[in-house]
Design an enzyme around this catalytic site. Structure first.
Site, PDB file in Angstrom:
ATOM      1  N   CYS A  26     -19.167  51.363  -4.999  1.00 59.87           N
ATOM      2  CA  CYS A  26     -19.644  52.646  -4.492  1.00 59.87           C
ATOM      3  C   CYS A  26     -18.565  53.719  -4.537  1.00 59.87           C
ATOM      4  CB  CYS A  26     -20.154  52.502  -3.061  1.00 59.87           C
ATOM      5  SG  CYS A  26     -18.992  51.766  -1.928  1.00 59.87           S
TER       6      CYS A  26
ATOM      7  N   GLY B  99     -21.861  54.550  -8.486  1.00 67.34           N
ATOM      8  CA  GLY B  99     -23.009  53.883  -7.889  1.00 67.34           C
ATOM      9  C   GLY B  99     -24.277  54.649  -8.166  1.00 67.34           C
TER      10      GLY B  99
ATOM     11  N   ASN C 263     -16.169  52.022   0.847  1.00 67.77           N
ATOM     12  CA  ASN C 263     -16.043  51.498  -0.507  1.00 67.77           C
ATOM     13  C   ASN C 263     -15.128  50.295  -0.442  1.00 67.77           C
ATOM     14  OD1 ASN C 263     -15.823  51.055  -3.257  1.00 67.77           O
ATOM     15  ND2 ASN C 263     -14.258  52.621  -3.540  1.00 67.77           N
ATOM     16  N   GLY C 264     -15.618  49.147  -0.916  1.00 64.02           N
ATOM     17  CA  GLY C 264     -14.811  47.936  -0.899  1.00 64.02           C
ATOM     18  C   GLY C 264     -15.620  46.741  -0.460  1.00 64.02           C
TER      19      GLY C 264
ATOM     20  N   TYR D 271     -11.608  51.418 -16.458  1.00 57.89           N
ATOM     21  CA  TYR D 271     -13.043  51.619 -16.630  1.00 57.89           C
ATOM     22  C   TYR D 271     -13.727  52.446 -15.547  1.00 57.89           C
ATOM     23  CZ  TYR D 271     -18.019  50.272 -16.767  1.00 57.89           C
ATOM     24  OH  TYR D 271     -19.382  50.291 -16.784  1.00 57.89           O
TER      25      TYR D 271
ATOM     26  N   ASP E 185     -12.998  48.691 -26.967  1.00 58.36           N
ATOM     27  CA  ASP E 185     -13.781  48.674 -25.727  1.00 58.36           C
ATOM     28  C   ASP E 185     -12.836  48.391 -24.574  1.00 58.36           C
ATOM     29  OD1 ASP E 185     -15.969  48.951 -24.113  1.00 58.36           O
ATOM     30  OD2 ASP E 185     -17.027  47.176 -24.837  1.00 58.36           O
TER      31      ASP E 185
ATOM     32  N   CYS F  34     -14.022  38.968  -8.822  1.00 53.39           N
ATOM     33  CA  CYS F  34     -13.397  39.898  -7.881  1.00 53.39           C
ATOM     34  C   CYS F  34     -14.041  39.739  -6.518  1.00 53.39           C
ATOM     35  CB  CYS F  34     -13.569  41.332  -8.378  1.00 53.39           C
ATOM     36  SG  CYS F  34     -12.959  42.578  -7.211  1.00 53.39           S
TER      37      CYS F  34
ATOM     38  N   CYS G 129      -3.608  45.217  -8.354  1.00 53.36           N
ATOM     39  CA  CYS G 129      -4.349  43.970  -8.187  1.00 53.36           C
ATOM     40  C   CYS G 129      -4.723  43.461  -9.571  1.00 53.36           C
ATOM     41  CB  CYS G 129      -5.609  44.187  -7.345  1.00 53.36           C
ATOM     42  SG  CYS G 129      -6.608  42.692  -7.153  1.00 53.36           S
TER      43      CYS G 129
ATOM     44  N   CYS H  17      -8.563  39.555 -11.272  1.00 56.71           N
ATOM     45  CA  CYS H  17      -9.591  39.202 -12.257  1.00 56.71           C
ATOM     46  C   CYS H  17      -8.988  38.668 -13.546  1.00 56.71           C
ATOM     47  CB  CYS H  17     -10.503  40.400 -12.534  1.00 56.71           C
ATOM     48  SG  CYS H  17      -9.620  41.883 -13.056  1.00 56.71           S
TER      49      CYS H  17
END
Length: 490
Positions: free
Chosen positions: A26, A59, A133-134, A273, A376, A413, A467, A470
């Site tokens: 979000c 979102g 958000n999170g 991204y 990409d 994630c 972080c 992923c």
């Protein structure tokens, strides 16, 4: 592993009908207008509307705005895009000098109005509206604790847990209530909290999710990205620091830290991204970051080619950087149909599998008879890139070399990104050579983790820490399941 060619059946286990992109959970914002400077015809709700519009990429399933006029809080939220949820008449009804707004992407797969934000709760001493958000890694434990002490819940959102925790300490004062709450919640969070008279922002101790501060004519603004501040004519001031709370009221902006300073670990995918290319985050231009990653990718895995193209939209910056570094012409190559949204209906299996052919189309004049490098931002399941390569070959591409401006995504994630389970991540179970064969490319390469970090460091030597869970399975805070207790230490 021996033979690196996957059978069609093996491909189908991870090449499903999803578009194959990670999704941000979000976007949030907050507006505070000084009463003495407030222009009646341009209230906080209208500014929030334009700000949310610019955060729509974060979102697309629900949108909401809560407004305070100094005495009461009014809220309007519904499923759909910002432009569909709010009309001019509805914005006129939301009169007030303070506002918080939210756009949601549901990570549960099915969105419900009960989870739409902001969440509003009223207490004896006043009300609060929270936009978050999170994701909280200790959500289940906190919800159980609250239920045992008499709280009830109407949603499955961890934001409601935050509301209830603030309410339990509200009699101690807002600053203490927020501090107590933030010290209890674990995971990632950027918060915009509104009372009848104040706007509050907070960012988790690791700074995983973004939040920034802007100056408005006659007021202040909080937002997930600086592009939202630009959209309302404001001036970007700075990022909210990890572990910082800011309280904005008639006295100005008060800042304090709510705990011991920890290592900054901003989500690396914001640069790859999620964020809009015109945003600036933690001192780095998103577009510059993507171009630099593309340049590093060209250095690490260059290949003879006639043209470089990017996958719209987030692959374009990296493609430009790759082209410049490699000295290969950059071309549009791929056209995206921007009028197909998340609600596009494909009723049969065959139609769902062919959805990429509807969303993307190759420009024959750019690729026919040429060796093409396609850039990409990521490969998640592999669906989109396999279909895209088919489109390029059908348009006459002589060779198709696929390059990715992020390392292989191998782990889920836990901090607010809709990541598939590890079993559905193509890079978790297969080598680069196997993936290359499965998607039908002539060659495939990912940027290295060190190369990605070096690109960001070159743009801002003062930045530190991201972080990378992923990619490596090493997380800034303990996470649920088999990875519980592992932490990021670099």
């Amino acid at each position: 592993m021996g033979d690196t060619t996957l059978t069609l059946k093996e491909q189908d286990t991870f090449l499903d009908t999803d578009e194959g992109k990670l999704e941000e959970k979000c976007g949030i914002l907050g507006i505070y207008l000084n009463k003495k400077d407030r222009i009646e015809a341009f209230n906080a709700a209208k500014l929030a509307y334009y700000g949310l519009y610019s955060l729509q990429h974060r979102g697309q399933e629900s949108a909401g705005i809560s407004v305070s006029n100094g005495e009461r809080i009014e809220t309007h939220k519904a499923m759909g895009l910002v432009a569909d949820v709010f009309t001019a008449g509805k914005l006129d009804e939301l009169a007030g000098q303070i506002a918080v707004g939210h756009v949601l992407y549901s990570t549960s797969g099915i969105a419900h109005i009960e989870n739409a934000q902001p969440f509003v709760t009223y207490f004896k001493l006043g009300g609060i509206a929270v936009a978050h958000n999170g994701a909280l890694t200790n959500y289940e434990q906190l919800k159980e604790f609250l239920e045992e002490t008499g709280s009830t819940f109407t949603s499955t959102s961890d934001t409601e847990v935050i509301n209830k925790l603030i309410g339990k300490s509200y009699k101690k004062g807002l600053e203490r209530a927020l501090t107590d709450t933030i010290q209890m919640i674990k995971g990632s969070f950027a918060l915009a909290v509104m009372t009848e008279s104040s706007l509050i922002g907070a960012r988790d101790p690791n700074g995983i999710r973004p939040l920034c501060l802007g100056k408005l004519e006659g007021g202040w603004m909080l937002a997930s990205e600086s592009c939202a501040i630009d959209a309302v004519g404001g001036t970007f001031v700075r990022d909210i620091q990890p572990g910082e709370i800011v309280i904005i009221n008639e006295d100005g902006v008060l800042s304090f830290e709510f705990g011991e300073r920890t290592a900054k670990r901003t989500c690396i995918f914001e640069y790859v991204y999620f964020a809009r290319p015109d945003s600036i985050m933690d001192g780095i231009s998103i577009q510059d970051a993507r171009m630099k990653m593309g340049a590093v990718l060209a250095k690490e895995s260059g290949v003879p080619a006639d043209v470089v193209i990017g996958v719209p939209d987030s692959g374009l910056g990296a493609a430009m950087g790759y082209a410049v570094e490699a000295g290969i012409p950059y071309a549009m190559g791929i056209v995206k149909n921007k009028y197909i949204g998340r609600t596009f209906i494909a009723p049969t299996q065959a139609e769902r599998e062919n959805l990429v052919f509807v969303k993307l189309n190759a420009m024959q004049s750019d690729v026919k008879g040429k060796r093409v490098v396609v850039i990409d931002d990521s490969i998640v399941r592999g669906t989109t890139c396999r279909r895209l390569i088919q489109i390029l070959r059908r348009a006459g591409a002589k060779e198709v070399h696929f390059r990715v401006s992020s390392p292989p995504v191998k782990y889920p994630c836990y901090f607010g990104i809709d990541t598939p389970s590890r079993a559905d991540l193509i890079s978790a179970e297969h080598t680069t050579e196997e993936i290359c064969a499965a998607i039908g490319a002539d060659s495939l390469a990912f940027i290295s983790l060190d190369g990605m970090f070096e690109a960001l460091k070159d743009l801002n030597p003062d930045t530190y820490g991201y972080c990378k869970g992923c990619f490596t399975g090493e997380y800034p805070v303990p996470v649920p399941g088999e990875l519980n207790g592992r932490s990021c230490c670099s």
